[in-house]
Design a protein around this motif. Structure first.
Motif, mmCIF file in Angstrom:
data_model
loop_
_atom_site.group_PDB
_atom_site.id
_atom_site.type_symbol
_atom_site.label_atom_id
_atom_site.label_comp_id
_atom_site.label_asym_id
_atom_site.label_seq_id
_atom_site.Cartn_x
_atom_site.Cartn_y
_atom_site.Cartn_z
ATOM 1 N N ASN A 120 0.825 -1.212 0.000
ATOM 2 C CA ASN A 120 0.000 0.000 0.000
ATOM 3 C C ASN A 120 0.857 1.259 0.000
ATOM 4 N N LEU A 121 0.197 2.413 0.086
ATOM 5 C CA LEU A 121 0.911 3.695 -0.016
ATOM 6 C C LEU A 121 1.914 3.911 1.106
ATOM 7 N N GLU A 122 1.700 3.257 2.247
ATOM 8 C CA GLU A 122 2.618 3.410 3.381
ATOM 9 C C GLU A 122 3.808 2.452 3.298
ATOM 10 N N GLY A 123 3.786 1.591 2.284
ATOM 11 C CA GLY A 123 4.880 0.629 2.151
ATOM 12 C C GLY A 123 4.635 -0.665 2.882
ATOM 13 N N ASN A 124 3.383 -0.845 3.372
ATOM 14 C CA ASN A 124 3.053 -2.064 4.104
ATOM 15 C C ASN A 124 2.483 -3.134 3.170
ATOM 16 N N ILE A 125 2.785 -4.376 3.453
ATOM 17 C CA ILE A 125 2.338 -5.490 2.617
ATOM 18 C C ILE A 125 0.876 -5.803 2.917
ATOM 19 N N THR A 126 0.057 -5.835 1.870
ATOM 20 C CA THR A 126 -1.372 -6.143 2.048
ATOM 21 C C THR A 126 -1.726 -7.554 1.593
ATOM 22 N N HIS A 127 -0.980 -8.088 0.631
ATOM 23 C CA HIS A 127 -1.165 -9.469 0.184
ATOM 24 C C HIS A 127 0.203 -10.059 -0.148
ATOM 25 N N ILE A 128 0.358 -11.342 0.083
ATOM 26 C CA ILE A 128 1.540 -12.058 -0.396
ATOM 27 C C ILE A 128 1.119 -13.496 -0.646
ATOM 28 N N ASN A 129 1.660 -14.108 -1.686
ATOM 29 C CA ASN A 129 1.241 -15.473 -1.996
ATOM 30 C C ASN A 129 2.152 -16.505 -1.340
ATOM 31 N N LYS A 130 1.812 -17.785 -1.531
ATOM 32 C CA LYS A 130 2.562 -18.873 -0.895
ATOM 33 C C LYS A 130 4.017 -18.897 -1.340
ATOM 34 N N LYS A 131 4.236 -18.649 -2.633
ATOM 35 C CA LYS A 131 5.611 -18.659 -3.145
ATOM 36 C C LYS A 131 6.438 -17.579 -2.470
ATOM 37 N N GLY A 132 5.838 -16.403 -2.274
ATOM 38 C CA GLY A 132 6.542 -15.324 -1.598
ATOM 39 C C GLY A 132 6.914 -15.696 -0.179
ATOM 40 N N CYS A 133 5.991 -16.356 0.506
ATOM 41 C CA CYS A 133 6.258 -16.802 1.882
ATOM 42 C C CYS A 133 7.386 -17.826 1.907
ATOM 43 N N THR A 166 8.502 5.898 -3.646
ATOM 44 C CA THR A 166 7.774 7.168 -3.483
ATOM 45 C C THR A 166 7.634 7.905 -4.807
ATOM 46 N N LYS A 167 8.724 7.959 -5.574
ATOM 47 C CA LYS A 167 8.670 8.631 -6.883
ATOM 48 C C LYS A 167 7.720 7.925 -7.837
ATOM 49 N N MET A 168 7.686 6.603 -7.755
ATOM 50 C CA MET A 168 6.797 5.836 -8.622
ATOM 51 C C MET A 168 5.332 6.099 -8.265
ATOM 52 N N LEU A 169 5.028 6.152 -6.980
ATOM 53 C CA LEU A 169 3.650 6.395 -6.531
ATOM 54 C C LEU A 169 3.167 7.791 -6.911
ATOM 55 N N THR A 170 4.075 8.764 -6.875
ATOM 56 C CA THR A 170 3.694 10.155 -7.154
ATOM 57 C C THR A 170 3.790 10.523 -8.637
ATOM 58 N N ASN A 197 6.984 -4.491 -11.691
ATOM 59 C CA ASN A 197 6.075 -3.702 -10.861
ATOM 60 C C ASN A 197 4.964 -3.035 -11.670
ATOM 61 N N THR A 198 3.785 -2.965 -11.057
ATOM 62 C CA THR A 198 2.634 -2.299 -11.666
ATOM 63 C C THR A 198 1.937 -1.448 -10.613
ATOM 64 N N LEU A 199 1.501 -0.265 -11.004
ATOM 65 C CA LEU A 199 0.733 0.571 -10.086
ATOM 66 C C LEU A 199 -0.711 0.064 -9.992
ATOM 67 N N LEU A 200 -1.259 0.070 -8.799
ATOM 68 C CA LEU A 200 -2.664 -0.293 -8.587
ATOM 69 C C LEU A 200 -3.466 0.994 -8.378
ATOM 70 N N ARG A 201 -4.668 1.042 -8.943
ATOM 71 C CA ARG A 201 -5.522 2.233 -8.842
ATOM 72 C C ARG A 201 -6.935 1.851 -8.435
ATOM 73 N N ASP A 202 -7.631 2.791 -7.796
ATOM 74 C CA ASP A 202 -9.032 2.556 -7.450
ATOM 75 C C ASP A 202 -9.926 2.949 -8.631
ATOM 76 N N GLU A 203 -11.243 2.890 -8.429
ATOM 77 C CA GLU A 203 -12.179 3.166 -9.521
ATOM 78 C C GLU A 203 -12.116 4.603 -10.029
ATOM 79 N N HIS A 204 -11.490 5.490 -9.237
ATOM 80 C CA HIS A 204 -11.361 6.893 -9.639
ATOM 81 C C HIS A 204 -10.006 7.195 -10.286
ATOM 82 N N GLY A 205 -9.180 6.161 -10.402
ATOM 83 C CA GLY A 205 -7.872 6.344 -11.020
ATOM 84 C C GLY A 205 -6.778 6.749 -10.059
#
Length: 268
Positions: A120-133, A166-170, A197-205
């Motif tokens: 997420n925007l704070e740099g915290n992990i919200t999802h990770i898959n089994k392979k990552g673990c 940070t630069k990528m997010l902004t 890497n890919t940016l994730l966006r909400d319904e408002h972009g």
């Protein structure tokens, strides 16, 4: 193609014996072939610098088209190159499924054979898959909610990687298609990972975070280092030999290399 490893056999569906001796163009779609041939030729010309990293469409033995990232470099002193291929098909599928979220996404997320994680925007992990673990050596509950940069990167890489994030997010820089950096596992060891890497966006972009797919290339890089050392030893023996040495291409029937002794013997 002169030499392939086990990972290429798995990606292509061909055995080592079936691949070695084939032309690399057999594994590229028509859509990508012309551009890749231009890169191939430019890489062998002085002063030309085609990209070392780029995506293309890879065709396996079943005729399936896989999205892939190519990293390629010339072997010094030769006309040969060393290439590694990262399958990013799973990343593209996960990116589409993430938009619908829910059980389907999580099921696919866990079945993927590459590391997948969302931050997420704070740099915290919200999802990770089994392979990552598995690669990190932690259980999911030990990872989700934690800051990726502070907990899973070696200290010397944290400041630089955070700044890039940070630069990528902004929007100051675009997400790079290919990026390498080491991660820190639970046992304190480092593994080198190549990321897409890919940016994730909400319904408002609005940007909500990132989706990253990663593959452990530690062994690949170690193998490349060993190859370079072997190449250096070969060149020293080749150039210093008192015997004339000449090499020929079995397909074109043309000579492809000769050592100084052979040149002196023949006068060429």
């Amino acid at each position: 193609i002169s030499v392939v490893n086990r990972e290429f056999e798995e990606l292509s569906g061909y055995s080592k014996e079936e691949v070695e001796g084939k032309k690399w163009t057999c594994f590229v779609t028509e859509t990508c072939l012309e551009q890749m041939q231009r890169y191939h030729e430019a890489r062998r010309k002085m002063g030309k610098k085609p990209p070392k990293h780029y995506s293309f469409e890879f065709i396996n033995k079943l005729g399936q088209i896989r999205k892939a990232l190519l990293t390629i470099e010339m072997i010094p002193g030769t006309k040969q190159s060393v290439a590694s291929i990262l399958d990013i098909t799973e990343h593209k599928k996960a990116e589409k499924l993430l938009k619908s979220a829910g059980e389907t996404f999580q099921t696919y997320f866990d079945l993927a054979q590459v590391m997948l994680l969302t931050i997420n925007l704070e740099g915290n992990i919200t999802h990770i898959n089994k392979k990552g673990c598995q690669v990190l050596g932690y259980a999911p509950e030990e990872i989700v909610g934690k800051n990726w940069f502070n907990n899973f990167l070696p200290k010397r890489f944290r400041t630089k990687t955070k700044a890039y994030f940070t630069k990528m997010l902004t929007g100051k820089i675009d997400p790079v298609e290919y990026h390498e950096n080491p991660i820190l596992t639970k046992n304190g060891k480092q593994r080198l990972i190549v990321w897409h890497n890919t940016l994730l966006r909400d319904e408002h972009g609005n940007v909500t975070g990132t989706l990253s797919s990663g593959e452990d290339i530690t062994e690949i890089r170690n193998t490349e280092k060993r190859l370079r050392k072997s190449e250096d030893r070969f060149k020293a023996i080749f150039n210093g030999s008192s015997d004339g040495i000449l090499g020929a291409d079995l397909v074109t029937k043309k000579f492809v290399f000769a050592n100084p002794t052979m040149c002196n013997l023949t006068g060429y």
